[in-house]
Scaffold this motif. Structure first.
Motif, mmCIF file in Angstrom:
data_model
loop_
_atom_site.group_PDB
_atom_site.id
_atom_site.type_symbol
_atom_site.label_atom_id
_atom_site.label_comp_id
_atom_site.label_asym_id
_atom_site.label_seq_id
_atom_site.Cartn_x
_atom_site.Cartn_y
_atom_site.Cartn_z
ATOM 1 N N GLN A 13 0.863 -1.180 0.000
ATOM 2 C CA GLN A 13 0.000 0.000 0.000
ATOM 3 C C GLN A 13 0.901 1.232 0.000
ATOM 4 O O GLN A 13 1.741 1.387 0.877
ATOM 5 N N HIS A 68 -5.913 0.364 -2.622
ATOM 6 C CA HIS A 68 -5.939 -0.714 -1.626
ATOM 7 C C HIS A 68 -6.704 -1.924 -2.168
ATOM 8 O O HIS A 68 -6.269 -3.066 -1.999
ATOM 9 N N ALA A 108 -11.656 -1.289 3.535
ATOM 10 C CA ALA A 108 -10.548 -0.613 2.854
ATOM 11 C C ALA A 108 -10.220 0.708 3.540
ATOM 12 O O ALA A 108 -9.046 1.034 3.745
ATOM 13 N N ILE A 112 -6.512 1.528 5.560
ATOM 14 C CA ILE A 112 -5.556 2.611 5.247
ATOM 15 C C ILE A 112 -5.650 3.756 6.235
ATOM 16 O O ILE A 112 -5.054 4.810 6.037
#
Length: 117
Positions: A13, A68, A108, A112
């Motif tokens: 990522q 992602h 998701a 992140i």
């Protein structure tokens, strides 16, 4: 698209910066680059006009979530399948698909470090 070992993300990522996200998209989803550039230009224009960074922050969050998901082929395939199901016309299936799409997006965002949509 780059291939990965079974179940492994295609790339790590990237940081949530325009440059890093552009590079990641170039690697894993090059067909999305025109949309990325167009939406970046729109967000930058909106930010300049309103003297507010919110449009750019939303742009970066949206594309960080996109990366992602797309860097994980199984997750991207699940999302596409649920999106197709949502368009099927069957109300019950569409509701289930909307729920699953929401779950994928929420996970998701959390992965992140963003708050849920």
């Amino acid at each position: 698209m780059t291939t990965s070992a079974a179940g492994q993300p295609l790339i790590p990522q990237p940081p949530a910066t325009v440059t890093a996200l552009r590079q990641a998209i170039r690697q894993i989803a090059p067909a999305a680059l025109p949309a990325f550039t167009r939406e970046l230009d729109q967000a930058a224009d909106q930010s300049r006009q309103s003297s507010d960074l919110a449009p750019l922050q939303r742009f970066i969050a949206q594309w960080a979530v996109y990366v992602h998901i797309q860097r994980q082929p199984h997750l991207a395939a699940d999302l596409r399948r649920w999106e197709d199901t949502a368009e099927s016309g069957d109300a019950l299936q569409a509701r289930q698909a909307a729920s699953e799409i929401g779950r994928i997006l929420d996970e998701a965002h959390a992965a992140i470090g963003l708050s849920a949509r």
